[in-house]
Write a protein that holds these residues in place. Structure first.
Motif, PDB file in Angstrom:
ATOM      1  N   THR A 178       5.207  -4.885  -4.536  1.00 19.53           N
ATOM      2  CA  THR A 178       5.370  -4.883  -5.990  1.00 19.53           C
ATOM      3  C   THR A 178       4.654  -6.048  -6.672  1.00 19.53           C
ATOM      4  O   THR A 178       4.166  -5.899  -7.798  1.00 19.53           O
ATOM      5  N   ILE A 179       4.567  -7.216  -5.992  1.00 11.67           N
ATOM      6  CA  ILE A 179       3.963  -8.387  -6.653  1.00 11.67           C
ATOM      7  C   ILE A 179       2.462  -8.250  -6.841  1.00 11.67           C
ATOM      8  O   ILE A 179       1.861  -9.001  -7.608  1.00 11.67           O
ATOM      9  N   THR A 181       1.018  -5.456  -7.983  1.00  9.00           N
ATOM     10  CA  THR A 181       0.704  -4.445  -8.981  1.00  9.00           C
ATOM     11  C   THR A 181       0.260  -5.092 -10.289  1.00  9.00           C
ATOM     12  O   THR A 181       0.524  -6.278 -10.547  1.00  9.00           O
ATOM     13  N   ARG A 184       2.176  -7.701 -12.761  1.00 12.39           N
ATOM     14  CA  ARG A 184       3.425  -8.203 -12.201  1.00 12.39           C
ATOM     15  C   ARG A 184       3.431  -9.723 -12.153  1.00 12.39           C
ATOM     16  O   ARG A 184       4.503 -10.345 -12.203  1.00 12.39           O
ATOM     17  N   GLU A 187       4.690 -10.233 -15.808  1.00 15.86           N
ATOM     18  CA  GLU A 187       5.992  -9.652 -16.132  1.00 15.86           C
ATOM     19  C   GLU A 187       7.108 -10.196 -15.251  1.00 15.86           C
ATOM     20  O   GLU A 187       8.217 -10.462 -15.733  1.00 15.86           O
ATOM     21  N   GLY A 188       6.818 -10.372 -13.942  1.00 14.95           N
ATOM     22  CA  GLY A 188       7.850 -10.865 -13.043  1.00 14.95           C
ATOM     23  C   GLY A 188       8.381 -12.230 -13.444  1.00 14.95           C
ATOM     24  O   GLY A 188       9.594 -12.400 -13.679  1.00 14.95           O
ATOM     25  N   SER A 217      13.393  -3.292 -12.826  1.00 11.31           N
ATOM     26  CA  SER A 217      11.951  -3.179 -13.023  1.00 11.31           C
ATOM     27  C   SER A 217      11.223  -3.134 -11.686  1.00 11.31           C
ATOM     28  O   SER A 217      10.336  -2.304 -11.463  1.00 11.31           O
ATOM     29  N   ALA A 218      11.605  -4.040 -10.768  1.00 14.96           N
ATOM     30  CA  ALA A 218      10.979  -4.059  -9.445  1.00 14.96           C
ATOM     31  C   ALA A 218      11.275  -2.784  -8.690  1.00 14.96           C
ATOM     32  O   ALA A 218      10.407  -2.237  -7.989  1.00 14.96           O
ATOM     33  N   ILE A 221       8.999   0.074  -9.788  1.00 15.22           N
ATOM     34  CA  ILE A 221       7.649  -0.077  -9.236  1.00 15.22           C
ATOM     35  C   ILE A 221       7.631   0.342  -7.771  1.00 15.22           C
ATOM     36  O   ILE A 221       6.744   1.085  -7.322  1.00 15.22           O
TER      37      ILE A 221
END
Length: 232
Positions: A178-179, A181, A184, A187-188, A217-218, A221
């Motif tokens: 996910t990191i 994408t 991210r 947003e993360g 959210s994660a 994804i």
């Protein structure tokens, strides 16, 4: 004379390495799986791993058994060890557990209103941003794990952290996807900033909601990535 003897003993003393060869091999294999150097479903042949890692078959077997306990490797009767495939349904369960427990910890931290908690989380958040900026994805994983360890520790939620920590390797396996994408890296940390800001303000429910929203959210994804991988 005794002082000289002590000096000689210190000079001859063999320092124990910080990590054993087995531990270093385990880290390398985890990193390789996270980076998808070994892809989900790929067979892990002991002889090939010995040659590529430069270690004995005994160490390779021990490492594969350990990775199996962490959920990164599965052993099939007909094929032997393979890289485990986390299904979308399994990932959803992991994120559901994370969401509930991290929300509880965030709310507890906010209710404590402890400046030291906020300061410690700020350090972790800076480390996450710096790792993203350097495109150091293993660093992002390490700093994110430390963020949540800090969150649970300062909330005195040791049992909850024990549950989350037992899933850390599987969480990081998903997080390693996910990191990477799009957006991210922005947003993360922004979502984690909302958690810290709510804790600083002493707003327990907002901290809970921000923590759960970040996990949600994660999860979304990860669901998309896993479904695309499995052709769903």
């Amino acid at each position: 004379m005794s002082a000289l003897r002590e000096t000689q003993q210190e000079t001859l003393r063999v320092d124990r390495p910080a990590k054993t060869l087995r531990e270093l091999t385990l880290e390398k294999m985890r990193e390789a799986i996270f980076a998808q150097h070994f892809k989900p479903g790929e067979r892990l042949v002991e002889r090939d791993l010995c040659e590529r890692l430069g270690v004995s078959r005994t160490i390779v077997r021990e490492v594969l058994r350990h990775l199996e306990t962490e959920g990164l490797v599965a052993t099939l009767q007909a094929r032997g060890p393979i890289v485990a495939r986390t299904t979308a349904a399994e990932a959803l369960q992991i994120y559901e557990i994370r969401g509930v427990l991290e929300g509880i910890a965030a709310r507890a931290c906010a209710e404590r209103r402890d400046p030291e908690t906020v300061a410690a989380l700020e350090v972790c958040l800076t480390a996450i941003k710096d790792a993203y900026g350097a495109k150091n994805m293993p660093g992002v994983l390490d700093a994110t794990t430390e963020f949540y360890r800090t969150l649970f520790t300062h909330a005195d939620k040791d049992i909850a952290w024990g549950i989350v920590n037992s899933l850390t390797v599987r969480i990081n396996h998903l997080r390693s996807m996910t990191i990477k994408t799009t957006d991210r890296d922005v947003e993360g940390p922004l979502q984690m900033r909302r958690i810290v800001d709510a804790i600083r303000a002493g707003k327990g429910e907002e901290a809970n909601a921000a923590a759960q929203q970040h996990v949600k959210s994660a999860s979304a994804i990860a669901q998309q990535l896993l479904q695309e991988r499995d052709g769903q």
